[in-house]
Write a protein that holds these residues in place. Structure first.
Motif, PDB file in Angstrom:
ATOM      1  N   SER A   1       0.909  -1.693  -0.336  1.00 13.23           N
ATOM      2  CA  SER A   1       0.079  -0.102  -0.264  1.00 13.23           C
ATOM      3  C   SER A   1       0.421   1.471   0.113  1.00 13.23           C
TER       4      SER A   1
ATOM      5  N   GLU B   1     -10.195   1.916   4.200  1.00 12.59           N
ATOM      6  CA  GLU B   1      -9.770   2.800   3.068  1.00 12.59           C
ATOM      7  C   GLU B   1     -10.866   3.774   2.115  1.00 12.59           C
ATOM      8  N   TYR B   2     -12.152   2.829   1.535  1.00 14.80           N
ATOM      9  CA  TYR B   2     -13.167   3.794   1.220  1.00 14.80           C
ATOM     10  C   TYR B   2     -14.279   4.060   2.511  1.00 14.80           C
TER      11      TYR B   2
HETATM   12  C1  6PG Z   1      -3.021   1.293  -1.650  1.00 13.68           C
HETATM   13  C2  6PG Z   1      -4.286   1.201  -2.374  1.00 13.68           C
HETATM   14  C3  6PG Z   1      -4.632   0.917  -3.507  1.00 13.68           C
HETATM   15  C4  6PG Z   1      -5.385   1.026  -4.770  1.00 13.68           C
HETATM   16  C5  6PG Z   1      -6.442   1.871  -5.049  1.00 13.68           C
HETATM   17  C6  6PG Z   1      -7.788   1.945  -6.084  1.00 13.68           C
HETATM   18  O1  6PG Z   1      -2.881   0.926  -0.815  1.00 13.68           O
HETATM   19  O2  6PG Z   1      -2.222   1.960  -2.236  1.00 13.68           O
HETATM   20  O3  6PG Z   1      -5.369   0.826  -1.695  1.00 13.68           O
HETATM   21  O4  6PG Z   1      -4.187  -0.499  -3.678  1.00 13.68           O
HETATM   22  O5  6PG Z   1      -5.180  -0.024  -5.537  1.00 13.68           O
HETATM   23  O6  6PG Z   1      -6.894   2.622  -4.103  1.00 13.68           O
HETATM   24  O7  6PG Z   1      -8.928   1.910  -5.587  1.00 13.68           O
HETATM   25  P1  6PG Z   1     -10.077   1.670  -6.058  1.00 13.68           P
HETATM   26  O8  6PG Z   1      -9.915   1.577  -7.287  1.00 13.68           O
HETATM   27  O9  6PG Z   1     -11.414   0.189  -6.082  1.00 13.68           O
HETATM   28  O10 6PG Z   1     -10.587   2.921  -5.777  1.00 13.68           O
END
Ligand code: 6PG
Length: 467
Positions: A130, A191-192
């Motif tokens: 991440s 995160e969402y």
């Molecule tokens: C991270 C993010 C990453 C993820 C994006 C997009 O931890 O760096 O979680 O892995 O792919 O945030 O996610 P979405 O396109 O589903 O919003």
């Protein structure tokens, strides 16, 4: 050149290129592979010294360049591509070589691949990475799962390249099989949730307090220097400052309000349902991306219904309520995600240590936040803790903020401003902390129409009534 490079990486896209340069910066010799000659050449050029960073489109050259047991990380799109790359590597590998999938693979795919490769004497790791491109280059949070003994070969490299928090690397062996991918999936669910909450609060400040972009910038920046300190609040403050290249305004006002998603948030919700663990702050964040995508329908519906006239609130009052509400709902969102991890750990035999997970989320990753220090301590104090809301450490934080969340949710409802993340977090809290819920009536109804039976509060056993 044969067998001299410490680390191999397949997939030299943005993440792969940044990750391999990070590995090389930390004193390891790294070799890249990609089908695309341009990407291979670009890496060689950026690496500067082929003794340090080298690359080839040829798989044989790539594999032969690596020290045994080979440590080969894949940073390719999740799904079929991972299987294709594994198949292409297999004929070139030796017993005990290690493949690490660094993408957002679905955890059951990782279990399948791990079992398949184990039969062939190859170790397979699912490692969540991440932090986006910047993280990959200068320090991501890494969440690896797989064979514990084989991890010892990967450990020095991962610990060197990972972000550091309080001097400690944001990576740890998390558990067997798909533990790493599972933890990363839930990281993304959280995160969402946090992103949804941050955007609702922005909407409230704008509609309910007439906050300008400049004031929004100042507000989020100030919050970021307090208990809300986090990567997402920090970048939100910066987003409000960004001027638009194509118009006179700020970029934020020109971006279409339709959010995309790649699926990890949805997987978190779906799997939480399978486990029977409630994560409504995450569920609603997924639903809101879906509602946002229905832009044309939303426009039509907007024209059909009246909406209350917004009564503006005093800026200072609203700002104070918003800060507390965001802090409250951030805690609730982490609590739900970690509750899911606690249950999944038992269900899938991951033996996760939640304190360790909070620890490696403190830097490098998208959900890094000051709050994670307290979360880590809560799980260190009680390793059997399932839900943060049961930790004495969190009672005061919640007591201090929940009334603001109540006030803001009712203000939003009265004024027709949607705050589904905040209100779901609040109702989750109110339900989880209710010793008595009205679900006795549901049991009665089930027994009434379907003889599904019920339990009683005053004696053991299962009962049925002819209603
Ligand atoms: C991270 C993010 C990453 C993820 C994006 C997009 O931890 O760096 O979680 O892995 O792919 O945030 O996610 P979405 O396109 O589903 O919003």
């Amino acid at each position: 050149m044969e067998h001299t490079y410490d680390f191999g990486l397949v997939g030299l896209g943005v993440m792969g290129r940044n990750f391999i340069l990070n590995v090389a910066d930390n004193g390891f010799k790294a070799f890249g592979n990609d089908l695309d000659t341009e990407k291979v050449n670009a890496l060689i050029e950026e690496g500067g010294d082929t003794n340090r960073v080298n690359a080839s489109t040829d798989l044989n050259t790539f594999v032969n360049a690596l020290v045994r047991p080979r440590k080969i990380m894949l940073l390719v799109p999740a799904g079929k591509v991972v299987d294709i790359v594994i198949e292409s590597l297999l004929p070139h590998l030796d017993h005990d070589d290690i493949i690490i999938d660094g993408g957002n693979s679905f955890f059951t795919d990782t279990d399948r691949r791990e079992a398949y490769l184990q039969e062939k004497g190859i170790h397979f790791f699912g490692a969540g990475v991440s932090g986006g491109a910047k993280g990959a280059r200068f320090g991501p949070s890494i969440m690896p799962g797989g064979n514990r003994d084989a991890y010892q070969h990967v450990k020095p490299i991962f610990e060197a390249v990972a972000a550091k928090s309080h001097g400690e690397p944001c990576v740890a062996y998390l558990g067997p099989k798909s533990a790493g991918n599972y933890v990363k999936m839930v990281h993304n669910g959280i995160e969402y949730g946090l992103m949804q909450l941050t955007s609702e609060i922005y909407d409230l400040l704008k509609k309910g307090g007439d906050f300008s972009n400049e004031l929004l910038h100042q507000t989020y920046a100030k919050w970021n220097s307090g208990r809300l300190q986090s990567f997402l609040v920090e970048i939100t403050a910066e987003i409000f400052e960004q001027k638009d290249d194509l118009s006179d305004g700020n970029l934020i006002d020109m971006i279409l309000d339709k959010a995309k998603q790649k699926g990890t948030g949805k997987w978190t919700s779906q799997n939480a349902m399978d486990l029977g663990i409630p994560v409504p702050s995450i569920d609603i964040a997924v639903s809101m991306r879906e509602i946002s995508a229905l832009k044309e329908e939303r426009i039509k519906a907007d024209a059909l219904y009246n909406r209350p006239e917004v009564t503006l609130m005093n800026k200072a009052t609203l700002g104070g309520l918003a800060e507390k509400s965001l802090f409250f709902s951030f805690i609730i969102t982490y609590a739900q995600g970690l509750h899911q991890l606690s249950d999944a750990s038992k269900e899938y035999g991951y033996e996760l240590e939640l304190a360790e997970i909070a620890k490696i989320w403190r830097a490098g990753c998208i959900i890094r936040a000051g709050l994670l220090g307290d979360i880590m301590q809560a799980f260190q104090e009680d390793s059997s803790l399932t839900n943060l809301l049961l930790s004495p450490r969190f009672v005061e934080k919640i007591q201090d903020t929940v009334d603001a969340a109540r006030e803001l949710v009712s203000y939003a409802a009265q004024n027709g401003i949607p705050v589904p993340g905040l209100s779901n977090s609040l109702t989750y809290f109110d339900s989880y902390t209710s010793s008595r819920l009205p679900l006795n009536l549901i049991q009665a109804q089930r027994d009434y129409f379907g003889s599904h039976t019920y339990e009683r509060i005053d004696r053991e056993g299962t009962f049925h009534t002819e209603w």
